[in-house]
Design an enzyme around this catalytic site. Structure first.
Site, PDB file in Angstrom:
ATOM      1  CE  LYS A 222      12.794  -0.659 -11.380  1.00  0.00           C
ATOM      2  NZ  LYS A 222      12.066  -0.351 -10.154  1.00  0.00           N
TER       3      LYS A 222
ATOM      4  CG  HIS B 232      10.519   1.917 -17.771  1.00  0.00           C
ATOM      5  ND1 HIS B 232      11.587   2.748 -17.582  1.00  0.00           N
ATOM      6  CD2 HIS B 232       9.466   2.534 -17.187  1.00  0.00           C
ATOM      7  CE1 HIS B 232      11.189   3.822 -16.905  1.00  0.00           C
ATOM      8  NE2 HIS B 232       9.905   3.719 -16.663  1.00  0.00           N
TER       9      HIS B 232
HETATM   10  C1  BG6 Z   1       7.684   5.704 -14.580  1.00  0.00           C
HETATM   11  C2  BG6 Z   1       6.348   5.835 -15.258  1.00  0.00           C
HETATM   12  O1  BG6 Z   1       8.718   5.938 -15.496  1.00  0.00           O
HETATM   13  O2  BG6 Z   1       7.814   4.391 -14.042  1.00  0.00           O
HETATM   14  C3  BG6 Z   1       5.212   5.530 -14.298  1.00  0.00           C
HETATM   15  O3  BG6 Z   1       6.196   7.165 -15.774  1.00  0.00           O
HETATM   16  C4  BG6 Z   1       5.437   4.170 -13.650  1.00  0.00           C
HETATM   17  O4  BG6 Z   1       3.962   5.570 -14.963  1.00  0.00           O
HETATM   18  C5  BG6 Z   1       6.837   4.074 -13.072  1.00  0.00           C
HETATM   19  O5  BG6 Z   1       4.468   3.990 -12.640  1.00  0.00           O
HETATM   20  C6  BG6 Z   1       7.139   2.665 -12.568  1.00  0.00           C
HETATM   21  O6  BG6 Z   1       8.379   2.645 -11.921  1.00  0.00           O
HETATM   22  P1  BG6 Z   1       8.667   1.628 -10.727  1.00  0.00           P
HETATM   23  O7  BG6 Z   1      10.135   1.698 -10.507  1.00  0.00           O
HETATM   24  O8  BG6 Z   1       7.833   2.105  -9.581  1.00  0.00           O
HETATM   25  O9  BG6 Z   1       8.195   0.287 -11.212  1.00  0.00           O
END
Ligand code: BG6
Length: 484
Positions: free
Chosen positions: A191, A249
């Site tokens: 991002k 994340h």
């Molecule tokens: C993914 C997860 O890696 O990231 C999901 O497996 C989650 O559960 C998603 O919803 C969120 O990503 P973003 O970029 O939409 O915030």
């Protein structure tokens, strides 16, 4: 030979054959196929490339059916409609090759065919869009049938489910691919605003001097999601929010927020600094963790009616190094919450004496001095501080300065997380990918929690999680919900 070239938008990789294992799955549909089409339209794919979809024979598609599958995926999730000349040119480069460990032949033939059409010796890139349990067997198959030769591999998160499985997976991968060819992907690190954390910290003299325990009282990394598990019971039951979001994340974001300035911005230096943060993490204390489960989760199709899987996790952790000793970091994420946000908040210490009274409507909860990085692409950075309210009296009230990406820069060259990272993998740049040591260090820190998880507490859908999450952060306060 596949060599990159430079354009005004950035580098373009050399010739490539990209193989997506798990091409009929959700990730390929939502992110990978639309992302590759966007890269193609942006002129960031090489002139000569092919994309080969792959899946076990039971899910095999014909080339035509795979093109139609990709067209629908781009129509539903892409930024440009799959129409006209550009779509036709892209679709012409898509083929399908089924592969099972006992019979990888169709995939091998599809790759050989693609390489003959391209000519020379294109780089191979395998994107393993498969669940963690399937990863090792796909890697072994690629090694056995020769497709790992002259190839890089992108591996999806979560990387293993605990320290033992992550180690075993690293070993299985390293028997086929050496570490320089392994790209463990975490799309949050693709991002724009996450890159901007590096710029903000290390390109400006304004912030770095105060980015430490002397000035920062606490840090929050908060990624609530409004969506529920959206029918992904099979994946979620075996994973839960801690493994799906936090150890992946949110911990990666923590690495960028907390790292020391790297010697250079190359991959070894960046990864080494991030790994040092992970090495300094105090093992997670289950007493400082709140696990939650939204009401109704156990009734979702495919979910065990007695499930203990968490759909929410919040925790307090500490980094035992000179910069951060004594500064608590609070991480929170969950499904079916009130809002979807991606927010990092640094809370600054108050001056030693409050010389001025606050205006009546202001609460003295310490939320006045904050730097808030909202990395919801394209994102904002906000400095919140106290200012004098106009009038004869010296009364302070909340003020803020906002840097808004969308309003400040044209977004023409912006790439989504997956797009940026696939491009980096094609260019061989590992800066934004996690190394084996970093992954294993995170799992090691998580072990006490995985061994003795606290019980899940129920919460109402659309809320901010179990009520104990407010106690967890005391004496501080969650930045979200705003203006609460
Ligand atoms: C993914 C997860 O890696 O990231 C999901 O497996 C989650 O559960 C998603 O919803 C969120 O990503 P973003 O970029 O939409 O915030």
């Amino acid at each position: 030979m596949a060599t990159p070239s430079a354009t005004p938008q950035g580098s373009v990789p050399g010739d490539h054959v990209i193989v997506i294992s798990g091409a009929t799955g959700d990730l390929a549909r939502r992110k990978l196929l639309p992302g590759l089409y966007h890269l193609f339209r942006a002129g960031l794919l090489p002139d000569r490339f092919r994309v080969i979809g792959s899946a076990p024979a039971a899910d095999a598609l014909t080339d035509a059916a795979f093109r139609e599958h990709a067209r629908r995926a781009v129509a539903e999730f892409g930024r440009a409609a799959p129409e006209g000349g550009p779509w036709q040119e892209f679709a012409d480069r898509l083929t399908f090759g089924a592969a099972d460990p006992e019979n990888p032949r169709p995939l091998v033939e599809a790759v050989q065919q693609a390489e003959r059409e391209i000519g020379g010796s294109p780089q191979r890139l395998h994107h393993l869009a498969v669940p963690p349990q399937a990863c090792a067997s796909v890697v072994r198959m690629l090694g056995d049938c020769g497709l790992a030769h002259h190839a890089r591999v992108i591996v999806e998160k979560p990387f293993g489910t605990d320290l033992a499985s992550a180690r075993a997976l690293n070993q299985a991968i390293h028997t086929v691919f050496d570490e320089s060819r392994v790209f463990r992907i975490d799309h949050f690190l693709g991002k724009e605003s996450v890159d901007n954390i590096l710029a903000l910290r290390f390109a400006n003299g304004l912030l770095e001097p105060v980015w430490n325990r002397d000035h920062i009282s606490h840090v929050q990394i908060d990624v609530p999601e409004h969506i529920d598990i959206q029918g992904r019971a099979h994946f979620f039951e075996g994973t839960g929010t801690f493994r799906d979001m936090i150890v992946t994340h949110l911990f990666q974001l923590l690495g960028f927020i907390a790292m020391e300035p790297p010697a250079t911005l190359d991959a070894p230096s960046l990864r080494a600094e991030k790994d040092k943060v992970f090495q300094s993490l105090r093992p997670l204390d289950p007493a400082h963790v709140v696990r939650g489960q939204y009401d109704g989760y156990r009734d979702e199709p495919g979910v065990d009616p007695a499930s203990d899987t968490e759909t929410f996790a919040a925790l307090r952790l500490e980094i035992d190094n000179w910069r951060w000793a004594g500064v608590p970091f609070y991480l929170r994420s969950g499904k079916a919450l009130a809002e979807s946000r991606h927010v990092i908040t640094l809370g600054f210490r108050e001056p030693p004496l409050r010389m001025f009274p606050l205006a009546a409507q202001e609460s003295a909860d310490g939320r006045h001095n904050e730097l808030v990085i909202d990395f919801d692409d394209p994102g904002t950075v906000t400095a919140r501080f106290l200012a004098k309210r106009p009038g004869p009296e010296m009364r302070l009230t909340q003020a803020q300065m906002v840097f808004d990406y969308a309003g400040s820069f044209a977004q023409d060259h912006a790439l989504e997380g997956y797009e940026r990272l696939i491009l980096d993998a094609m260019l061989g740049d590992q800066s934004l990918f996690t190394d084996a040591f970093g992954i294993e260090t995170l799992w090691a820190a998580a072990t006490p929690l995985l061994e003795s998880p606290p019980p899940v507490r129920p919460y109402v859908k659309g809320s901010w999680g179990p009520s104990s999450v407010a106690e967890l952060i005391q004496p501080h306060h969650w930045h979200l919900p705003q203006n609460s």
